[in-house]
Write a protein that holds these residues in place. Structure first.
Motif, PDB file in Angstrom:
ATOM      1  N   MET A   1       0.848  -1.262  -0.162  1.00 36.20           N
ATOM      2  CA  MET A   1       0.085  -0.034   0.032  1.00 36.20           C
ATOM      3  C   MET A   1       0.983   1.421   0.104  1.00 36.20           C
ATOM      4  O   MET A   1       0.428   2.276  -0.427  1.00 36.20           O
ATOM      5  CB  MET A   1      -1.004  -0.043   1.226  1.00 36.20           C
ATOM      6  CG  MET A   1      -2.257  -1.051   1.075  1.00 36.20           C
ATOM      7  SD  MET A   1      -3.100  -0.503  -0.545  1.00 36.20           S
ATOM      8  CE  MET A   1      -3.728   1.099  -0.198  1.00 36.20           C
ATOM      9  N   GLN A   2       2.169   1.183   0.655  1.00 36.17           N
ATOM     10  CA  GLN A   2       3.036   2.337   0.543  1.00 36.17           C
ATOM     11  C   GLN A   2       3.073   2.710  -0.743  1.00 36.17           C
ATOM     12  O   GLN A   2       3.172   3.872  -1.230  1.00 36.17           O
ATOM     13  CB  GLN A   2       4.010   2.202   1.536  1.00 36.17           C
ATOM     14  CG  GLN A   2       4.850   3.559   1.786  1.00 36.17           C
ATOM     15  CD  GLN A   2       6.162   3.275   2.666  1.00 36.17           C
ATOM     16  OE1 GLN A   2       6.593   2.125   3.445  1.00 36.17           O
ATOM     17  NE2 GLN A   2       6.740   4.478   2.665  1.00 36.17           N
TER      18      GLN A   2
ATOM     19  N   HIS B   1       0.412   4.377  -2.574  1.00 35.35           N
ATOM     20  CA  HIS B   1       0.121   5.648  -2.339  1.00 35.35           C
ATOM     21  C   HIS B   1       1.134   6.555  -2.962  1.00 35.35           C
ATOM     22  O   HIS B   1       0.888   7.635  -3.666  1.00 35.35           O
ATOM     23  CB  HIS B   1       0.241   5.878  -0.812  1.00 35.35           C
ATOM     24  CG  HIS B   1       0.335   7.113  -0.250  1.00 35.35           C
ATOM     25  ND1 HIS B   1      -1.050   8.028  -0.297  1.00 35.35           N
ATOM     26  CD2 HIS B   1       1.235   8.036   0.146  1.00 35.35           C
ATOM     27  CE1 HIS B   1      -0.665   9.038   0.148  1.00 35.35           C
ATOM     28  NE2 HIS B   1       0.629   9.247   0.373  1.00 35.35           N
TER      29      HIS B   1
ATOM     30  N   THR C   1      -0.025   9.689  -5.617  1.00 35.41           N
ATOM     31  CA  THR C   1       0.591  10.983  -5.604  1.00 35.41           C
ATOM     32  C   THR C   1       1.336  11.406  -6.777  1.00 35.41           C
ATOM     33  O   THR C   1       1.150  12.632  -7.252  1.00 35.41           O
ATOM     34  CB  THR C   1       1.455  10.886  -4.314  1.00 35.41           C
ATOM     35  OG1 THR C   1       0.617  10.383  -3.041  1.00 35.41           O
ATOM     36  CG2 THR C   1       1.733  12.314  -4.074  1.00 35.41           C
TER      37      THR C   1
ATOM     38  N   VAL D   1      -2.182   1.962 -10.110  1.00 40.96           N
ATOM     39  CA  VAL D   1      -2.703   1.972  -8.752  1.00 40.96           C
ATOM     40  C   VAL D   1      -3.959   0.997  -8.773  1.00 40.96           C
ATOM     41  O   VAL D   1      -4.191   0.239  -7.988  1.00 40.96           O
ATOM     42  CB  VAL D   1      -3.241   3.463  -8.447  1.00 40.96           C
ATOM     43  CG1 VAL D   1      -4.020   3.386  -7.006  1.00 40.96           C
ATOM     44  CG2 VAL D   1      -1.916   4.313  -8.037  1.00 40.96           C
TER      45      VAL D   1
ATOM     46  N   TYR E   1      -9.702   4.064  -0.980  1.00 41.17           N
ATOM     47  CA  TYR E   1      -8.697   4.607  -2.041  1.00 41.17           C
ATOM     48  C   TYR E   1      -9.045   4.048  -3.322  1.00 41.17           C
ATOM     49  O   TYR E   1      -8.550   4.593  -4.416  1.00 41.17           O
ATOM     50  CB  TYR E   1      -7.442   3.687  -1.277  1.00 41.17           C
ATOM     51  CG  TYR E   1      -6.285   4.547  -1.506  1.00 41.17           C
ATOM     52  CD1 TYR E   1      -5.724   5.605  -0.552  1.00 41.17           C
ATOM     53  CD2 TYR E   1      -5.628   4.565  -2.843  1.00 41.17           C
ATOM     54  CE1 TYR E   1      -4.636   6.026  -1.225  1.00 41.17           C
ATOM     55  CE2 TYR E   1      -4.170   5.133  -2.942  1.00 41.17           C
ATOM     56  CZ  TYR E   1      -3.594   5.862  -1.960  1.00 41.17           C
ATOM     57  OH  TYR E   1      -2.493   6.640  -2.247  1.00 41.17           O
TER      58      TYR E   1
END
Length: 735
Positions: free
Chosen positions: A70-71, A74, A78, A99, A118
């Protein structure tokens, strides 16, 4: 010997005159400003959160080093947002697809509520990115005047369709999971419009009915002729001034772009409906950036100067200076900011306004700053300014988004309204001694809490100033809910009607303007020359999904406003900023210019000029020349008493440049409807309070009224249609 003495004496007199003039005239600091603006331009890539790419490069370097999980998702998301912000649309689509695929591959047990949220955001971002690609491929350079005009039809329909088709796939996925998502529903309908298959191919439960995209009354369509006129500049958010800067009686156009690398532009009116780029000749080269613009004759020398406002949205440490550009009378400008006393502090702003608050005959300047004290610069009369905001009690200390001057209580001293985003608005009553008192709470004009542009005007022609102040309640869902008459939590616009005794009450519901509109740019004018003021809102916000129409409201003789956006062709979907109403082709009616484009590097657009088709009504244009009052007559009140269809009525206009984001000409064009003449024309001057009176003034002419003179001067207004209209009319100079 005598001759030699006379020559020496003459030279000494000239030297003394030059020395005295140097004391009265600020030293030229033009090159100093250009150097500072160039330094800011060089720092943009590293420091500007809307235009810089430093964070993009950091994320690009970080992503390959991230382990799966998940990092990494993210960071990838971004990165996609930064790519989209900077106009790297294809790269953004790749990032959002990565993603989406990562989240789609997760086992069911891993789909917690935060992960589902998300995933929803990733799909929405992917849809928006595809919509953006469609805009870039089909609309950005405004291949036709109908591009991005709501409802999208005719030549506005996309030729290259893949962007909208891909967006529709993702929007339908989102609506299957949440059919009540108004933002998604809105974008789905817009996407189908761009393909030319609205309303037929939209499921009934998602369809926005076609009648919602129609005006309630018939209204002629205004065509976007920016390209034909030579005014189709391309850029980001910015301001506009339309006025006569070279004294030839034709209106010129100055536009800015808030990008620190973007050139301030000057377009000279050729007198035939077209414009030529006069930027270099005007001395603008190297004058970069500018979110808003305002004009005034600050030094009372008979020509209009320009104030450029910079640094808005960028925070207290942005260091962007404002600019005061002095006109030499021939539309050639020099930046004299620093020696004029206006460049000691560089504070973030996008709003300011000129007025003679102390009634001494020269113009002062209020600059509304964001999250730092605002400034009130008093004009010394010697070409310099001193900040007296603290002593005057008008520092405000809010997030100032709009300011306006107006004499709301009729004591001949201008008062100040300040619109604060996220806080109470101020109405500073002028105490006539150099100080002000905030009377907004007792007068009931502190709202809306999320306010933005503002202006004083007399919307119902009762001779009393009213206040319009808009709400900027973020979220396209709130706009759509209001558009569909559904419940919402958004703040609506306010219209405070003056009661003639210094009080106000909000009549927005009764006047049909309590709407969710989210405007930045805005201004007012008289589209149909009936003597009642209409207004145009440049709507939008930073995010790309903020596709909402700019809005035009027509005044119904002071008895309510009707939305003529769709019928008139004003509903441009790109973000609207500086707005100006002005008769650019001198044919007797007001056209509408709007600066289009957002704040992000990837969100530029082509500016629009909507040509007025004409309404067969009469008008008069009045240029004021102050003698004891300020030279350009800011703050003067004009009254025209007319007889129309057997009924007498009055039309009032106060001299200013209109709303807080965009600038109309300071010469005032006043609609007179079907009146054949002005029975009484009155000018009340601000400094002295004296009134000039002229009887039986002909309509459809351009006149110059000088303070204290018993006759006005008729100025040339040479266009075919006006010559036709004026045939056989009395050209007397008044009495």
């Amino acid at each position: 010997m005598v001759m030699k003495f006379r020559i020496m004496a003459g030279l000494m007199i000239l030297a003394l005159f030059a020395w005295a003039w140097s004391l009265l005239t600020p030293r030229d600091t033009h090159d100093q400003m250009i150097a500072l603006l160039d330094q800011i331009k060089q720092r943009t890539a590293d420091e500007n959160p809307y235009l810089g790419d430093a964070e993009l490069h950091r994320l690009e370097a970080e992503l390959p080093l991230m382990p799966e999980g998940m990092q990494r998702v993210h960071v990838q998301a971004t990165l996609g947002m930064h790519q989209l912000r900077l106009g790297k649309t294809e790269a953004a689509i790749d990032s959002f697809e990565a993603v989406y695929e990562s989240l789609n591959s997760l086992p069911e047990r891993a789909l917690t509520e935060p992960v589902k949220s998300y995933k929803h955001k990733a799909i929405f971002s992917l849809a928006v990115a595809h919509l953006r690609r469609g805009e870039i491929e089909n609309c950005r350079h405004c291949q036709t005047g109908e591009s991005c005009i709501l409802p999208i039809q005719g030549d506005g329909v996309h030729k290259r369709t893949s962007g909208s088709r891909e967006a529709i796939k993702h929007l339908e996925v989102l609506l299957r999971s949440n059919p009540k998502d108004l933002a998604v529903r809105w974008l789905l309908n817009l996407a189908h419009m761009t393909l030319g298959n609205y309303p037929d191919e939209i499921a009934s439960e998602h369809l926005i009915p076609p009648e919602r995209f129609k005006s309630n009354r018939a209204f002629p369509r205004f065509q976007n002729i920016a390209s034909a006129a030579g005014l189709d500049t391309f850029g980001l958010a910015g301001g506009v001034i339309i006025d006569d800067f070279d004294g030839d009686h034709f209106l010129d156009v100055v536009v800015s772009d808030w990008d620190p690398a973007a050139q301030l532009r000057f377009f000279r009116n050729n007198g035939d409906g077209s414009f030529s780029d006069f930027t270099e000749e005007a001395g603008f080269l190297g004058l970069l950036g500018g979110l808003n613009l305002k004009q005034a004759d600050y030094d009372n020398d008979g020509d209009l100067d320009i104030f450029v406002l910079r640094g808005g949205w960028l925070g207290v440490n942005s260091g962007h200076p404002n600019s005061l550009l002095r006109n030499d009378g021939h539309a050639r400008f020099r930046d004299i900011t620093f020696n004029a006393g206006l460049g000691e502090l560089h504070l973030p702003t996008q709003t300011g306004e000129w007025a003679d608050f102390d009634n001494d005959g020269d113009l002062d300047l209020y600059v509304g700053n964001e999250k730092v004290p605002s400034q009130l610069f008093v004009n010394t009369g010697r070409g310099t300014f001193v900040d007296v905001a603290t002593r005057a009690g008008v520092q405000n200390n809010g997030f100032t988004k709009g300011v306006a001057w107006g004499d709301y209580n009729g004591d001949t001293f201008p008062d100040l309204y300040v619109s604060n985003y996220g806080g109470a608005n101020r109405l500073y009553r002028n105490n006539q001694d150099g100080t002000f008192t905030d009377v907004a709470p007792e007068r009931g004009v502190t709202g809306p809490k999320t306010s933005f542009p503002v202006w004083f005007w007399d919307f119902n022609n009762d001779g009393v100033l009213d206040i319009y102040v808009s709400a900027y309640s973020l979220g396209i869902d709130k706009f759509v809910a209001d558009f569909l008459d559904l419940p919402h939590e958004g703040e609506t616009d306010h219209l405070y009607q003056g009661d003639g005794h210094g009080g106000f009450h909000n009549v927005a519901p009764q006047q049909n303007v309590d709407r969710v509109t989210l405007p930045m740019g805005s201004n007012f004018g008289d589209l149909n020359a009936d003597g009642y003021l209409d207004y145009y809102l440049g709507t939008g916000y930073t995010d790309y999904e903020g596709l909402m129409p700019n809005l035009m409201f027509l005044n119904q003789a002071g008895n309510g406003f009707t939305d003529v956006t769709m019928a008139g062709g004003f509903g441009h979907l790109q973000k609207g900023h500086g707005v100006s109403f002005a008769d650019l082709d001198n044919d007797g009616d007001q056209d509408v210019f709007i600066v289009l484009g957002g704040s992000n590097a990837g969100d530029p657009f082509t500016n629009a000029l909507f040509e007025n088709p004409g309404f067969s009504n009469h008008s008069i244009v009045i240029k004021l020349v102050g003698k004891q009052s300020n030279r350009c007559g800011i703050g003067a009140r004009i009254l025209a008493e007319i007889k129309e269809n057997g009924r007498r009525r009055s039309v009032y206009k106060w001299v200013n440049s209109g709303g807080s984001f965009g600038a109309n000409p300071l010469r005032q064009q006043i609609g007179l409807g079907k009146a054949k003449k002005i029975e009484v024309l009155e000018i009340q001057w601000p400094t002295t309070g004296r009134t000039q009176r002229f009887l039986n003034v002909a309509v459809d002419q351009f006149i110059e009224v000088t303070e204290g003179r018993t006759k006005f001067r008729k100025l040339p207004w040479t266009t075919f249609r006006l010559r036709q209209r004026n045939a056989g009319q009395d050209d007397s100079f008044g009495e």
